[in-house]
Design a protein around this motif. Structure first.
Motif, PDB file in Angstrom:
ATOM      1  N   SER A  95     -28.697  -9.927  28.216  1.00  0.00           N
ATOM      2  CA  SER A  95     -29.968  -9.269  27.904  1.00  0.00           C
ATOM      3  C   SER A  95     -29.792  -7.779  27.612  1.00  0.00           C
ATOM      4  O   SER A  95     -30.739  -7.114  27.210  1.00  0.00           O
ATOM      5  N   ILE A  96     -28.589  -7.250  27.812  1.00  0.00           N
ATOM      6  CA  ILE A  96     -28.323  -5.834  27.533  1.00  0.00           C
ATOM      7  C   ILE A  96     -27.416  -5.743  26.318  1.00  0.00           C
ATOM      8  O   ILE A  96     -26.368  -6.377  26.259  1.00  0.00           O
ATOM      9  N   GLU A  97     -27.841  -4.929  25.340  1.00  0.00           N
ATOM     10  CA  GLU A  97     -27.031  -4.758  24.140  1.00  0.00           C
ATOM     11  C   GLU A  97     -26.888  -3.280  23.792  1.00  0.00           C
ATOM     12  O   GLU A  97     -27.793  -2.481  24.046  1.00  0.00           O
ATOM     13  N   SER A  98     -25.744  -2.941  23.228  1.00  0.00           N
ATOM     14  CA  SER A  98     -25.474  -1.568  22.815  1.00  0.00           C
ATOM     15  C   SER A  98     -26.255  -1.261  21.546  1.00  0.00           C
ATOM     16  O   SER A  98     -26.318  -2.066  20.626  1.00  0.00           O
ATOM     17  N   LYS A  99     -26.836  -0.070  21.511  1.00  0.00           N
ATOM     18  CA  LYS A  99     -27.572   0.389  20.333  1.00  0.00           C
ATOM     19  C   LYS A  99     -26.937   1.662  19.786  1.00  0.00           C
ATOM     20  O   LYS A  99     -27.616   2.568  19.327  1.00  0.00           O
ATOM     21  N   GLY A 100     -25.619   1.728  19.852  1.00  0.00           N
ATOM     22  CA  GLY A 100     -24.919   2.899  19.319  1.00  0.00           C
ATOM     23  C   GLY A 100     -24.745   3.971  20.378  1.00  0.00           C
ATOM     24  O   GLY A 100     -24.682   3.685  21.570  1.00  0.00           O
ATOM     25  N   PHE A 101     -24.702   5.216  19.916  1.00  0.00           N
ATOM     26  CA  PHE A 101     -24.428   6.340  20.807  1.00  0.00           C
ATOM     27  C   PHE A 101     -25.548   7.363  20.761  1.00  0.00           C
ATOM     28  O   PHE A 101     -26.217   7.529  19.738  1.00  0.00           O
ATOM     29  N   CYS A 102     -25.722   8.065  21.862  1.00  0.00           N
ATOM     30  CA  CYS A 102     -26.610   9.230  21.896  1.00  0.00           C
ATOM     31  C   CYS A 102     -25.896  10.363  21.160  1.00  0.00           C
ATOM     32  O   CYS A 102     -24.700  10.276  20.855  1.00  0.00           O
ATOM     33  N   GLU A 103     -26.613  11.440  20.917  1.00  0.00           N
ATOM     34  CA  GLU A 103     -25.996  12.597  20.269  1.00  0.00           C
ATOM     35  C   GLU A 103     -24.898  13.161  21.170  1.00  0.00           C
ATOM     36  O   GLU A 103     -25.035  13.210  22.394  1.00  0.00           O
ATOM     37  N   ALA A 104     -23.813  13.577  20.563  1.00  0.00           N
ATOM     38  CA  ALA A 104     -22.668  14.091  21.317  1.00  0.00           C
ATOM     39  C   ALA A 104     -23.028  15.378  22.052  1.00  0.00           C
ATOM     40  O   ALA A 104     -23.823  16.186  21.567  1.00  0.00           O
ATOM     41  N   VAL A 105     -22.422  15.558  23.226  1.00  0.00           N
ATOM     42  CA  VAL A 105     -22.587  16.762  24.032  1.00  0.00           C
ATOM     43  C   VAL A 105     -21.221  17.427  24.129  1.00  0.00           C
ATOM     44  O   VAL A 105     -20.212  16.759  24.358  1.00  0.00           O
ATOM     45  N   THR A 106     -21.188  18.742  23.963  1.00  0.00           N
ATOM     46  CA  THR A 106     -19.937  19.496  24.064  1.00  0.00           C
ATOM     47  C   THR A 106     -19.853  20.153  25.431  1.00  0.00           C
ATOM     48  O   THR A 106     -20.778  20.847  25.855  1.00  0.00           O
ATOM     49  N   ILE A 107     -18.740  19.931  26.114  1.00  0.00           N
ATOM     50  CA  ILE A 107     -18.506  20.503  27.434  1.00  0.00           C
ATOM     51  C   ILE A 107     -17.233  21.335  27.365  1.00  0.00           C
ATOM     52  O   ILE A 107     -16.180  20.841  26.939  1.00  0.00           O
ATOM     53  N   ARG A 108     -17.312  22.586  27.775  1.00  0.00           N
ATOM     54  CA  ARG A 108     -16.134  23.465  27.789  1.00  0.00           C
ATOM     55  C   ARG A 108     -15.351  23.210  29.062  1.00  0.00           C
ATOM     56  O   ARG A 108     -15.905  23.194  30.150  1.00  0.00           O
ATOM     57  N   ASP A 109     -14.044  22.997  28.924  1.00  0.00           N
ATOM     58  CA  ASP A 109     -13.184  22.704  30.071  1.00  0.00           C
ATOM     59  C   ASP A 109     -12.100  23.773  30.172  1.00  0.00           C
ATOM     60  O   ASP A 109     -12.055  24.703  29.374  1.00  0.00           O
ATOM     61  N   PHE A 110     -11.198  23.614  31.121  1.00  0.00           N
ATOM     62  CA  PHE A 110     -10.126  24.580  31.343  1.00  0.00           C
ATOM     63  C   PHE A 110      -9.317  24.794  30.063  1.00  0.00           C
ATOM     64  O   PHE A 110      -8.975  23.828  29.374  1.00  0.00           O
ATOM     65  N   PRO A 111      -9.001  26.044  29.758  1.00  0.00           N
ATOM     66  CA  PRO A 111      -8.152  26.319  28.590  1.00  0.00           C
ATOM     67  C   PRO A 111      -6.728  25.833  28.830  1.00  0.00           C
ATOM     68  O   PRO A 111      -6.281  25.706  29.964  1.00  0.00           O
ATOM     69  N   ILE A 112      -6.044  25.570  27.733  1.00  0.00           N
ATOM     70  CA  ILE A 112      -4.646  25.161  27.782  1.00  0.00           C
ATOM     71  C   ILE A 112      -3.851  26.101  26.885  1.00  0.00           C
ATOM     72  O   ILE A 112      -4.125  26.195  25.686  1.00  0.00           O
ATOM     73  N   ARG A 113      -2.901  26.796  27.454  1.00  0.00           N
ATOM     74  CA  ARG A 113      -2.031  27.704  26.676  1.00  0.00           C
ATOM     75  C   ARG A 113      -2.833  28.625  25.763  1.00  0.00           C
ATOM     76  O   ARG A 113      -2.592  28.718  24.570  1.00  0.00           O
ATOM     77  N   ASP A 114      -3.816  29.314  26.347  1.00  0.00           N
ATOM     78  CA  ASP A 114      -4.659  30.280  25.629  1.00  0.00           C
ATOM     79  C   ASP A 114      -5.511  29.659  24.532  1.00  0.00           C
ATOM     80  O   ASP A 114      -5.944  30.355  23.619  1.00  0.00           O
ATOM     81  N   LYS A 115      -5.758  28.376  24.603  1.00  0.00           N
ATOM     82  CA  LYS A 115      -6.657  27.709  23.668  1.00  0.00           C
ATOM     83  C   LYS A 115      -7.822  27.152  24.474  1.00  0.00           C
ATOM     84  O   LYS A 115      -7.627  26.529  25.521  1.00  0.00           O
ATOM     85  N   GLY A 116      -9.030  27.377  23.966  1.00  0.00           N
ATOM     86  CA  GLY A 116     -10.194  26.768  24.591  1.00  0.00           C
ATOM     87  C   GLY A 116     -10.123  25.256  24.452  1.00  0.00           C
ATOM     88  O   GLY A 116      -9.494  24.741  23.525  1.00  0.00           O
ATOM     89  N   VAL A 117     -10.750  24.548  25.371  1.00  0.00           N
ATOM     90  CA  VAL A 117     -10.783  23.092  25.313  1.00  0.00           C
ATOM     91  C   VAL A 117     -12.240  22.642  25.357  1.00  0.00           C
ATOM     92  O   VAL A 117     -12.972  22.984  26.285  1.00  0.00           O
ATOM     93  N   ASP A 118     -12.649  21.928  24.329  1.00  0.00           N
ATOM     94  CA  ASP A 118     -13.987  21.341  24.290  1.00  0.00           C
ATOM     95  C   ASP A 118     -13.871  19.832  24.390  1.00  0.00           C
ATOM     96  O   ASP A 118     -13.075  19.213  23.681  1.00  0.00           O
ATOM     97  N   LEU A 119     -14.668  19.254  25.287  1.00  0.00           N
ATOM     98  CA  LEU A 119     -14.778  17.807  25.396  1.00  0.00           C
ATOM     99  C   LEU A 119     -16.049  17.416  24.652  1.00  0.00           C
ATOM    100  O   LEU A 119     -17.138  17.868  25.009  1.00  0.00           O
ATOM    101  N   ILE A 120     -15.920  16.621  23.605  1.00  0.00           N
ATOM    102  CA  ILE A 120     -17.065  16.156  22.835  1.00  0.00           C
ATOM    103  C   ILE A 120     -17.360  14.736  23.321  1.00  0.00           C
ATOM    104  O   ILE A 120     -16.611  13.809  23.035  1.00  0.00           O
ATOM    105  N   VAL A 121     -18.448  14.591  24.086  1.00  0.00           N
ATOM    106  CA  VAL A 121     -18.733  13.360  24.821  1.00  0.00           C
ATOM    107  C   VAL A 121     -19.919  12.632  24.194  1.00  0.00           C
ATOM    108  O   VAL A 121     -20.978  13.224  23.990  1.00  0.00           O
TER     109      VAL A 121
END
Length: 126
Positions: A51-77
């Protein structure tokens, strides 16, 4: 580094909460930023419930995480959108991935708060 290498690296550095609920689908690298794209996995209880079906995805959310080697890291979820035919309603699962009132991951926000306090500054990687 090729995309397969970046995917493997992303899977090593991401918290287990993210890896248990999301799949790394793509990683992009710019001179100053790494973007890690994550799509919500289908939970086993939803796979088994007809009775449960996927209807695609919600709009992506960007989350800033710990930098790596002086580069910012964004998680696009992207979280999935679901339709429950039995109750005639749409819903999405929620995850506590970011600190309330911010676009930072909980861990990165806690680190910045400890380092800089509550005062607002022009923070690095912000």
């Amino acid at each position: 580094m090729n995309n397969q290498g970046l995917l493997a690296l992303a899977q090593l550095i991401l918290p287990s909460e993210i890896l248990s609920n999301f799949e790394v689908v793509r990683v992009e690298e710019d001179p100053s930023l790494i973007r890690i794209y994550l799509d919500e996995l289908v939970k086993s209880e939803y796979k088994e419930n007809t009775s449960i079906e996927s209807k695609g995805f919600c709009e992506a959310v960007t989350i800033r995480d710990f930098p790596i080697r002086d580069k910012g890291v964004d998680l696009i979820v992207r979280r999935r959108k679901w339709y429950d035919r039995q109750n005639n309603r749409y819903f999405s699962d929620t995850y506590g991935l970011k600190a309330e009132g911010t676009r930072y991951s909980k861990e990165f926000a806690a680190f910045l708060k400890e380092l800089y306090g509550d005062d607002s500054y022009d923070l690095p990687f912000a």
